[in-house]
Design a protein around this motif. Structure first.
Motif, PDB file in Angstrom:
ATOM      1  N   GLY A  67      48.244  26.863  31.512  1.00  0.00           N
ATOM      2  CA  GLY A  67      49.985  27.872  31.118  1.00  0.00           C
ATOM      3  C   GLY A  67      49.809  29.396  30.827  1.00  0.00           C
ATOM      4  O   GLY A  67      50.504  29.628  31.301  1.00  0.00           O
ATOM      5  N   GLN A  68      48.908  29.553  31.393  1.00  0.00           N
ATOM      6  CA  GLN A  68      48.720  31.223  31.474  1.00  0.00           C
ATOM      7  C   GLN A  68      47.545  31.489  32.746  1.00  0.00           C
ATOM      8  O   GLN A  68      46.818  30.712  32.845  1.00  0.00           O
ATOM      9  CB  GLN A  68      47.473  31.592  30.656  1.00  0.00           C
ATOM     10  CG  GLN A  68      48.592  31.766  29.063  1.00  0.00           C
ATOM     11  CD  GLN A  68      47.154  32.354  28.176  1.00  0.00           C
ATOM     12  OE1 GLN A  68      46.110  31.398  26.900  1.00  0.00           O
ATOM     13  NE2 GLN A  68      47.577  33.430  28.189  1.00  0.00           N
ATOM     14  N   PRO A  69      47.872  32.474  33.595  1.00  0.00           N
ATOM     15  CA  PRO A  69      47.625  32.714  34.489  1.00  0.00           C
ATOM     16  C   PRO A  69      46.161  33.542  34.245  1.00  0.00           C
ATOM     17  O   PRO A  69      46.159  33.806  33.225  1.00  0.00           O
ATOM     18  CB  PRO A  69      48.706  33.926  35.427  1.00  0.00           C
ATOM     19  CG  PRO A  69      49.587  34.646  34.232  1.00  0.00           C
ATOM     20  CD  PRO A  69      49.459  33.479  32.809  1.00  0.00           C
ATOM     21  N   VAL A  70      45.236  33.445  34.757  1.00  0.00           N
ATOM     22  CA  VAL A  70      43.935  33.747  34.629  1.00  0.00           C
ATOM     23  C   VAL A  70      43.867  35.119  36.040  1.00  0.00           C
ATOM     24  O   VAL A  70      43.388  34.536  36.903  1.00  0.00           O
ATOM     25  CB  VAL A  70      42.884  32.999  33.596  1.00  0.00           C
ATOM     26  CG1 VAL A  70      41.767  33.370  33.856  1.00  0.00           C
ATOM     27  CG2 VAL A  70      43.429  32.348  32.500  1.00  0.00           C
ATOM     28  N   GLY A  91      51.593  36.878  29.166  1.00  0.00           N
ATOM     29  CA  GLY A  91      50.404  35.717  29.223  1.00  0.00           C
ATOM     30  C   GLY A  91      49.102  35.845  30.188  1.00  0.00           C
ATOM     31  O   GLY A  91      47.465  35.075  29.971  1.00  0.00           O
ATOM     32  N   LEU A  92      49.098  36.961  30.771  1.00  0.00           N
ATOM     33  CA  LEU A  92      48.478  37.344  31.280  1.00  0.00           C
ATOM     34  C   LEU A  92      46.973  37.202  30.893  1.00  0.00           C
ATOM     35  O   LEU A  92      47.002  38.596  30.260  1.00  0.00           O
ATOM     36  CB  LEU A  92      48.029  38.444  32.715  1.00  0.00           C
ATOM     37  CG  LEU A  92      46.869  39.045  33.649  1.00  0.00           C
ATOM     38  CD1 LEU A  92      47.081  37.715  34.903  1.00  0.00           C
ATOM     39  CD2 LEU A  92      46.390  40.104  34.608  1.00  0.00           C
ATOM     40  N   ARG A  93      45.477  37.159  31.262  1.00  0.00           N
ATOM     41  CA  ARG A  93      44.366  36.604  30.552  1.00  0.00           C
ATOM     42  C   ARG A  93      43.312  37.469  31.556  1.00  0.00           C
ATOM     43  O   ARG A  93      43.104  36.861  32.933  1.00  0.00           O
ATOM     44  CB  ARG A  93      43.730  35.870  30.203  1.00  0.00           C
ATOM     45  CG  ARG A  93      44.107  35.146  28.703  1.00  0.00           C
ATOM     46  CD  ARG A  93      44.021  36.313  27.322  1.00  0.00           C
ATOM     47  NE  ARG A  93      43.134  36.310  27.345  1.00  0.00           N
ATOM     48  CZ  ARG A  93      42.096  35.949  26.188  1.00  0.00           C
ATOM     49  NH1 ARG A  93      42.720  34.442  25.502  1.00  0.00           N
ATOM     50  NH2 ARG A  93      40.680  36.602  25.572  1.00  0.00           N
ATOM     51  N   ILE A  94      42.726  38.535  31.902  1.00  0.00           N
ATOM     52  CA  ILE A  94      41.967  38.816  32.334  1.00  0.00           C
ATOM     53  C   ILE A  94      39.857  38.959  31.851  1.00  0.00           C
ATOM     54  O   ILE A  94      39.684  38.940  30.863  1.00  0.00           O
ATOM     55  CB  ILE A  94      42.259  40.537  32.675  1.00  0.00           C
ATOM     56  CG1 ILE A  94      43.588  40.513  33.800  1.00  0.00           C
ATOM     57  CG2 ILE A  94      40.438  41.221  33.535  1.00  0.00           C
ATOM     58  CD1 ILE A  94      43.384  42.188  33.608  1.00  0.00           C
ATOM     59  N   ILE A  95      39.319  38.401  32.598  1.00  0.00           N
ATOM     60  CA  ILE A  95      38.097  38.370  31.984  1.00  0.00           C
ATOM     61  C   ILE A  95      36.803  38.877  33.521  1.00  0.00           C
ATOM     62  O   ILE A  95      36.863  38.272  34.349  1.00  0.00           O
ATOM     63  CB  ILE A  95      37.478  36.487  31.978  1.00  0.00           C
ATOM     64  CG1 ILE A  95      38.979  36.092  30.710  1.00  0.00           C
ATOM     65  CG2 ILE A  95      36.592  36.235  31.475  1.00  0.00           C
ATOM     66  CD1 ILE A  95      38.644  34.772  30.998  1.00  0.00           C
ATOM     67  N   ALA A  96      35.890  39.620  32.792  1.00  0.00           N
ATOM     68  CA  ALA A  96      35.641  40.271  33.562  1.00  0.00           C
ATOM     69  C   ALA A  96      34.068  39.908  33.162  1.00  0.00           C
ATOM     70  O   ALA A  96      33.295  39.872  32.441  1.00  0.00           O
ATOM     71  CB  ALA A  96      35.523  42.079  33.561  1.00  0.00           C
TER      72      ALA A  96
END
Length: 162
Positions: free
Chosen positions: A50-53, A83-88
């Motif tokens: 449900g969120q862009p990632v 809602g964007l989640r960024i995971i580096a």
């Protein structure tokens, strides 16, 4: 002179073949990864439906990765409230103390996770080149993978459309 050109052409062809091979090896459905951030937070990719990632694999010794940080910060600032989640995710060979130091020095506002065992690298199709970024839609489908620096304007448009 002709030998140098021929060698250059062979090297270029090899690089293109590696990039093509890497592009075809990634999965289109997001793996069920659980990331542990430098702050100790557990991010379960499945729970982000449900969120862009945006998952990006990087290394502290990768020049393009460091140059890409302002673009990642810009995406975070523009889309985090939507809602964007960024995971580096750092590469397994990266030194955790260097990752922590760089993250603090750059005041990274998005999640930074270590991949000491290489589980995430494997889950995303044996990532070997950095930066490698995966844009994941709200249904958990990988809609774009970029090896090297992504185009900020293009990804802004893609994320806005999600």
């Amino acid at each position: 002179m002709q030998q140098k050109r021929a060698l250059g052409a062979i090297i270029a062809a090899c690089i293109l073949a590696i990039v093509f091979w890497q592009q075809t090896r990634f999965k289109t459905i997001t793996p069920d990864s659980v990331f542990t951030t430098l702050r100790g937070e557990q991010i379960v990719l499945h729970d982000l439906r449900g969120q862009p990632v945006l998952v990006t694999f990087w290394a502290t010794d990768c020049r393009a990765c460091i140059e890409e940080i302002p673009d990642l910060i810009a995406l975070h600032e523009q889309f985090a409230n939507n809602g964007l989640r960024i995971i580096a995710v750092t590469m397994p060979y990266d030194i955790p103390s260097r990752v922590k130091q760089l993250s603090e020095m750059r005041n990274l506002p998005y999640a930074v996770a270590l991949d000491i065992e290489g589980a995430h690298v494997r889950a995303f199709g044996d990532v070997s080149l950095t930066p490698s970024s995966f844009l994941i839609d709200r249904e958990r489908n990988i809609v774009s993978r970029v090896i090297g620096r992504f185009n900020l304007a293009d990804w802004r448009a893609r994320i806005a459309a999600m």
